[in-house]
Write a protein that holds these residues in place. Sequence first.
Motif, PDB file in Angstrom:
ATOM      1  N   LEU A   4      -1.385  -0.279   9.577  1.00  0.00           N
ATOM      2  CA  LEU A   4      -1.319  -1.720   9.325  1.00  0.00           C
ATOM      3  C   LEU A   4      -2.577  -2.106   8.577  1.00  0.00           C
ATOM      4  CD1 LEU A   4      -0.035  -3.083  12.725  1.00  0.00           C
ATOM      5  CD2 LEU A   4       1.166  -3.086  10.551  1.00  0.00           C
ATOM      6  N   ARG A  45       9.563  -9.030  -0.275  1.00  0.00           N
ATOM      7  CA  ARG A  45       9.313  -8.911   1.171  1.00  0.00           C
ATOM      8  C   ARG A  45       9.060  -7.455   1.538  1.00  0.00           C
ATOM      9  NH1 ARG A  45      13.009 -12.969   1.995  1.00  0.00           N
ATOM     10  NH2 ARG A  45      14.747 -11.526   2.289  1.00  0.00           N
ATOM     11  N   GLN A  46       9.883  -6.565   0.958  1.00  0.00           N
ATOM     12  CA  GLN A  46       9.681  -5.139   1.234  1.00  0.00           C
ATOM     13  C   GLN A  46       8.306  -4.689   0.756  1.00  0.00           C
ATOM     14  OE1 GLN A  46      13.415  -3.720  -0.583  1.00  0.00           O
ATOM     15  NE2 GLN A  46      13.668  -2.521   1.292  1.00  0.00           N
ATOM     16  N   TYR A  74       5.612  -6.504   0.560  1.00  0.00           N
ATOM     17  CA  TYR A  74       4.598  -6.999   1.487  1.00  0.00           C
ATOM     18  C   TYR A  74       4.468  -6.073   2.685  1.00  0.00           C
ATOM     19  CZ  TYR A  74       2.561  -9.919   5.150  1.00  0.00           C
ATOM     20  OH  TYR A  74       1.781 -10.395   6.177  1.00  0.00           O
ATOM     21  N   TRP A  75       5.586  -5.695   3.286  1.00  0.00           N
ATOM     22  CA  TRP A  75       5.535  -4.854   4.485  1.00  0.00           C
ATOM     23  C   TRP A  75       5.085  -3.443   4.166  1.00  0.00           C
ATOM     24  CZ3 TRP A  75       4.983  -7.302   8.694  1.00  0.00           C
ATOM     25  CH2 TRP A  75       5.614  -8.531   8.884  1.00  0.00           C
ATOM     26  N   ARG A  76       5.665  -2.881   3.116  1.00  0.00           N
ATOM     27  CA  ARG A  76       5.334  -1.492   2.804  1.00  0.00           C
ATOM     28  C   ARG A  76       3.878  -1.326   2.392  1.00  0.00           C
ATOM     29  NH1 ARG A  76       9.953   2.159   0.537  1.00  0.00           N
ATOM     30  NH2 ARG A  76      11.665   1.517   1.878  1.00  0.00           N
ATOM     31  N   PHE A  82       1.294  -2.469   3.594  1.00  0.00           N
ATOM     32  CA  PHE A  82       0.390  -2.264   4.733  1.00  0.00           C
ATOM     33  C   PHE A  82      -0.008  -0.794   4.874  1.00  0.00           C
ATOM     34  CE2 PHE A  82       1.953  -6.293   6.710  1.00  0.00           C
ATOM     35  CZ  PHE A  82       0.720  -6.816   7.045  1.00  0.00           C
ATOM     36  N   THR A  83       0.904   0.099   4.518  1.00  0.00           N
ATOM     37  CA  THR A  83       0.691   1.516   4.808  1.00  0.00           C
ATOM     38  C   THR A  83      -0.033   2.245   3.679  1.00  0.00           C
ATOM     39  OG1 THR A  83       2.717   2.381   3.820  1.00  0.00           O
ATOM     40  CG2 THR A  83       2.905   1.475   6.038  1.00  0.00           C
ATOM     41  N   THR A  89       5.526   1.992  -1.604  1.00  0.00           N
ATOM     42  CA  THR A  89       5.768   0.570  -1.849  1.00  0.00           C
ATOM     43  C   THR A  89       6.623   0.342  -3.098  1.00  0.00           C
ATOM     44  OG1 THR A  89       3.552   0.229  -0.980  1.00  0.00           O
ATOM     45  CG2 THR A  89       4.632  -1.668  -1.960  1.00  0.00           C
ATOM     46  N   GLN A 106      -3.470 -12.344   5.340  1.00  0.00           N
ATOM     47  CA  GLN A 106      -2.028 -12.156   5.192  1.00  0.00           C
ATOM     48  C   GLN A 106      -1.430 -13.182   4.233  1.00  0.00           C
ATOM     49  OE1 GLN A 106      -0.989  -9.400   5.951  1.00  0.00           O
ATOM     50  NE2 GLN A 106      -2.754  -8.905   7.234  1.00  0.00           N
ATOM     51  N   TRP A 138       0.511 -12.073   0.848  1.00  0.00           N
ATOM     52  CA  TRP A 138       1.882 -12.502   0.547  1.00  0.00           C
ATOM     53  C   TRP A 138       1.959 -13.256  -0.781  1.00  0.00           C
ATOM     54  CZ3 TRP A 138       6.731 -11.754   0.913  1.00  0.00           C
ATOM     55  CH2 TRP A 138       7.654 -12.774   0.679  1.00  0.00           C
TER      56      TRP A 138
END
Lengths: 280, 274
Positions: free
Chosen positions: A22, B16-17, B19-21, B23-24, B42, B155, B159
């Motif tokens: 994260l 959206r994908q 944004y989440w991906r 993170f890694t 990503t 965050q 975004w």
Amino acid sequence: MLYQAIVISLVVFLTVGGQELLGFTQLGRPIVIGPLVGLLLGDVQTGLLLGASLETIFMGVVNIGGAMAAEPGLASALAVTFAINMGGGLGVALPIAIPLGIIGVEVKTLIYVLVVGPFAGVFDRLAANGQQKKYTGLHFGLWTLQWFLYSLIPFFAILVGSKATQNATNMIPDTIINGLSVAGNLLPAVGMAMLMKILWENNISVYYFLGFLIVAYFKVPLIAVAVMAIVIGVVSAQNDFRMHKIEKKAEERAAVVTTGSSTSGEAESNDEQENDDFFS
Amino acid sequence: MADKKELTAREKKLLRQMYWRSFTLYSAVTPAKQGASGFEYTMMPFINEFYDDEEEKKQAMVRHNSYFNSNLALVPFIMGVTASMEKENSETEDFNTDSINAIKTSLMGPLAGIGDSVFWGVLKAIAAGVAIGLAKSGNILAPIVFLLIFNVPVQLIRWYSGKMGYTLGSTYISQLYENGLINILTKAASTIGLMMVGAMTSQMVKLDIKWNMVVAGKKVLETQNVLDQIFKGLLPLLITLGCFYLIKKKNVSLNTLIFGIIIISVLASLAGIV
């Protein structure tokens, strides 16, 4: 002991490792790990206090460009665990935390170079073949593998090391413990210096002394200093922006002026520049 | 900036994908390519969306499996710009694909510089400073406050900058530079950060001298008192400035400084000075 070893290595796995999954969420900082370990071992207050102290000491240890000088997460988790077990304070935690921070970053580097590093070629091959599922699997698989390996350190450190650390710490004379507490209060200076290295510029350096003065003499809480600092930042940005606009206008005007008629001082260098361009 | 496009529902989902991906990004950092695997992971949804031909997909996969290292908070912006260029490439015949990695590489350095000073130097410092104060007074909410102060702005930026990067494309950042806005913002952020660091120096760096001058059993000089009268916190300030000087001008390593301070403190304690 086994319970502690499992719980603390889980904490390290989920916070220090978790913050890599994260990205940039700061889960692995001492101020988070300290109270968390305290909560799990039934002494939140000690965890809070030590977490705060270790956070100030490791303040400047930040991950810039992947290069770190110490790994504060492992250091905090183990130092707080041992300190709670022995009923000690910062004087006990500090001599444990500092070397562990350095061991942590060395082990991390070893894993990074020797375990994850060799897979770079595999990533290349999977990308060239367009095998997205396998690529994704490796991406997450390597995360799991490296942080599992890393979490073995706290596991064995607690299983093996608790008794030994306790004996060793009991042998340290009081004057040395006092010296270590003094060091604990001075070490934030290093963290501050690291932050200053990022931020320092001679033309704004007066604000460093302003911040120091406000707290030293007026005991203003940090949150209030933050608001004051933001006000100053906004005002100075507005000023700079206005200056910038004026300069731009001066440039535009200078571009229209054909002869070398003198203009106001600050636009002069721009003037000459523009005139030279015009005549070339 | 004028040709701001409306996003389709499909594109919104892709963002959206992203944004989440994103993170890694550093989940599987390798020495050779740093966050390449995270960047690739990503980009996958975009690649699958924009290209139908398997060969083109493979080329795009190879393209993004390249060295990448930047500041995590601003990475979605770069990813957005990259994704918009991939889209352009899939729609135009003779798009120069080299320009995609060129833009990526040219963005990651400067954005890392800005991001490190804004997020590490200012935001993290403020969050930690406030939380440390709470923790020292025994407030159990300290870690939560710390995470919120840091993560809510980060965050939001992650975004919105990602969306912005995608809609505005590669021309945007050069405009920011041309306007000179970047410099003004960086300077304002550094000002805020520096003032906070000054405040924290005063609050966190502590030193009390116990040694007093004693003549015939009478204290003639209370060292700490005298020092306080000259300037409160004089020694901690000088020590911090000394550390800064050693780091900045002499390239002394962090660990050397840490051990130096510990050794000097213990020696001073043995000598009865502190």
